[in-house]
Every structure is written in C-alpha cells, then in structure tokens.
Scaffold this motif. Structure first.
Motif, PDB file in Angstrom:
ATOM      1  N   ALA A 119       0.798  -1.217   0.000  1.00  0.00           N
ATOM      2  CA  ALA A 119       0.000   0.000   0.000  1.00  0.00           C
ATOM      3  C   ALA A 119       0.833   1.271   0.000  1.00  0.00           C
ATOM      4  O   ALA A 119       0.460   2.264  -0.634  1.00  0.00           O
ATOM      5  N   GLN A 120       1.968   1.259   0.703  1.00  0.00           N
ATOM      6  CA  GLN A 120       2.735   2.485   0.920  1.00  0.00           C
ATOM      7  C   GLN A 120       4.070   2.451   0.179  1.00  0.00           C
ATOM      8  O   GLN A 120       4.692   1.395   0.028  1.00  0.00           O
ATOM      9  N   TYR A 121       4.500   3.635  -0.227  1.00  0.00           N
ATOM     10  CA  TYR A 121       5.745   3.748  -0.982  1.00  0.00           C
ATOM     11  C   TYR A 121       6.942   3.289  -0.161  1.00  0.00           C
ATOM     12  O   TYR A 121       7.890   2.708  -0.704  1.00  0.00           O
ATOM     13  N   ASN A 157      -1.082   9.110  -4.222  1.00  0.00           N
ATOM     14  CA  ASN A 157      -1.965   9.391  -3.102  1.00  0.00           C
ATOM     15  C   ASN A 157      -1.843   8.228  -2.131  1.00  0.00           C
ATOM     16  O   ASN A 157      -2.204   7.100  -2.454  1.00  0.00           O
ATOM     17  N   GLN A 158      -1.322   8.497  -0.950  1.00  0.00           N
ATOM     18  CA  GLN A 158      -1.041   7.450   0.023  1.00  0.00           C
ATOM     19  C   GLN A 158      -2.131   7.397   1.078  1.00  0.00           C
ATOM     20  O   GLN A 158      -2.206   8.245   1.976  1.00  0.00           O
ATOM     21  N   ALA A 164      -6.529   8.392  -2.337  1.00  0.00           N
ATOM     22  CA  ALA A 164      -6.245   7.190  -3.123  1.00  0.00           C
ATOM     23  C   ALA A 164      -7.536   6.433  -3.408  1.00  0.00           C
ATOM     24  O   ALA A 164      -8.249   6.050  -2.479  1.00  0.00           O
ATOM     25  N   GLY A 165      -7.823   6.215  -4.695  1.00  0.00           N
ATOM     26  CA  GLY A 165      -9.020   5.473  -5.059  1.00  0.00           C
ATOM     27  C   GLY A 165      -8.906   4.007  -4.710  1.00  0.00           C
ATOM     28  O   GLY A 165      -9.876   3.367  -4.295  1.00  0.00           O
ATOM     29  N   GLN A 172       1.431   4.900  -8.951  1.00  0.00           N
ATOM     30  CA  GLN A 172       1.824   6.276  -9.252  1.00  0.00           C
ATOM     31  C   GLN A 172       1.093   6.763 -10.496  1.00  0.00           C
ATOM     32  O   GLN A 172       1.020   6.056 -11.505  1.00  0.00           O
ATOM     33  N   HIS A 173       0.566   7.967 -10.434  1.00  0.00           N
ATOM     34  CA  HIS A 173      -0.138   8.569 -11.564  1.00  0.00           C
ATOM     35  C   HIS A 173       0.829   9.333 -12.459  1.00  0.00           C
ATOM     36  O   HIS A 173       1.718  10.036 -11.970  1.00  0.00           O
ATOM     37  N   ILE A 174       0.647   9.188 -13.754  1.00  0.00           N
ATOM     38  CA  ILE A 174       1.352  10.001 -14.746  1.00  0.00           C
ATOM     39  C   ILE A 174       0.273  10.602 -15.637  1.00  0.00           C
ATOM     40  O   ILE A 174      -0.350   9.897 -16.440  1.00  0.00           O
TER      41      ILE A 174
END
Length: 214
Positions: A119-121, A157-158, A164-165, A172-174
């Motif tokens: 879930a987390q970076y 979004n964490q 975060a959806g 990660q969004h680009i």
C-alpha cells in the motif's frame, strides 16, 4: 426513393419543423422534399429536439468483458494475469508495470504499479522503487512523443484520506497535460472530454514503447 444522409436528415428535419411552425400543422403528412418523403418513419424516426446525444457504446466493453474486477479483488493484482489489451497494460517490467487508468483525467493517463500488493511507498523494495522510477521516465518520454503534451502531473496518493481510489495497492499517476486542457466541463458538469478511446491510446503508447524497456 433515395435514403437520407445525416446531413440531409438534419436539413429536412429543420425544413419540416419550420413548415409545421409556419402552418400550425401537427405533421407534414405526405410531404416530399426532393423526391424523398420527409414524414416516412422508414427515413425519419423520432422528433428533433434541443438535446445533444453522447453515444458511448465503447463503455459496454467494461460490462461485457469484465474489465472491472469484483469488489473483493484488487484490480492491480488482477491486471497482470490478463492480456495487455484487456488490462490496458502498455509495458511490463520485472518488478512493476504500467497501464492506462480506466478512468483517466486526460488521454494517456498512466499508472505505474508494483506487482506486489503493497500500500505504501516506503514498503517498496529498492528494486521496486528503481523500476517504478524507470517506467515513469520512459512513460514520460513515450507520451511526449505520441501526444505532444506540454507537461505532466506525477504523484501518489497514500491512503484513502489522501485521495487514493485504490489505497491498498501502491500506484503512481502520470497525467499528461496540455496548455488550456482545463475548461468549464469538469467544474460545472463533472465531465471530462476525452478525444480517444482507451484501446487506441494503449496501442499508440505500447507501439512507441522502447522494446528493450518492455
């Protein structure tokens, strides 16, 4: 008796409406325009009105082919088991992969995800972090080549509280951005205008992706 083209339909419908308003008639029974019966239901079906129609038959693919996993399934865990075309994947790496967002902000909106369900970076391994970064860089170069965009929004979004959806699986969004790509539609109508279908965008990006990086 010739069939009407769409342009002929619009012109004939407009003339028919004008004639009705001028005469007060309920319909132009038996009327003809240039040898074509404008009141024949075989040629003119329905009554023109002030509404515009947004036809979206391509959305049926999400219903018929199950592109949306079940509520208990993680879509980012399911996607790699599908074909690239069905999952909208543009590139697969060893530790992570890139796919189109099913609900894009702009055309070419990509997501880069690790295969592992984290879930987390800060849970990602150094290898996962490195490949997420490498895929992101390549995605930016490919999108810029394909789409001629002016900039990008990159971000994660964490957690659900941060927007975060799908908070359970890191992604990660680009998002490619163009000058003046924002207008009143998202603000007033909560609607985004997207000029290309997802399958077309996926094919263009996948075809341009460097083969030694895939």
């Amino acid at each position: 008796m010739a069939r009407l083209s769409l342009d002929d339909y619009a012109e004939s419908a407009d003339r028919a409406g004008s004639a009705d308003r001028a005469t007060g008639a309920a319909g132009a029974t038996g009327a003809e325009e240039g040898g074509v019966r404008i009141d024949d239901p075989g040629y003119l079906v329905g009554v023109p009105d002030e509404f515009q129609r947004l036809w979206t038959p391509h959305r049926m693919v999400y219903i018929q082919h199950g592109q949306q996993p079940g509520e208990d399934d993680c879509p980012f865990c399911v996607a790699p088991s599908m074909s690239d075309e069905d999952a909208l994947i543009v590139a697969r790496g060893k530790h992570a992969y890139a796919l189109l967002n099913l609900f894009p902000y702009n055309s070419g909106h990509l997501l880069v995800c690790p295969y592992r369900h984290i879930a987390q970076y800060d849970e990602a391994t150094p290898e996962e972090v490195a490949e997420i970064g490498s895929l992101t860089q390549t995605a930016m170069r490919v999108i810029r080549e394909v789409s001629k965009n002016d900039g990008f929004n990159l971000g994660m979004n964490q957690g659900a509280i941060a927007g975060a959806g799908i908070a359970a699986h890191l992604h990660q969004h680009i998002v490619p951005r163009w000058a003046q790509d924002a207008n009143f539609l998202p603000i007033i109508a909560k609607t985004k205008a997207l000029p290309q279908l997802l399958g077309e965008v996926r094919a263009a990006i996948a075809d341009a992706w460097p083969k030694d990086d895939a």
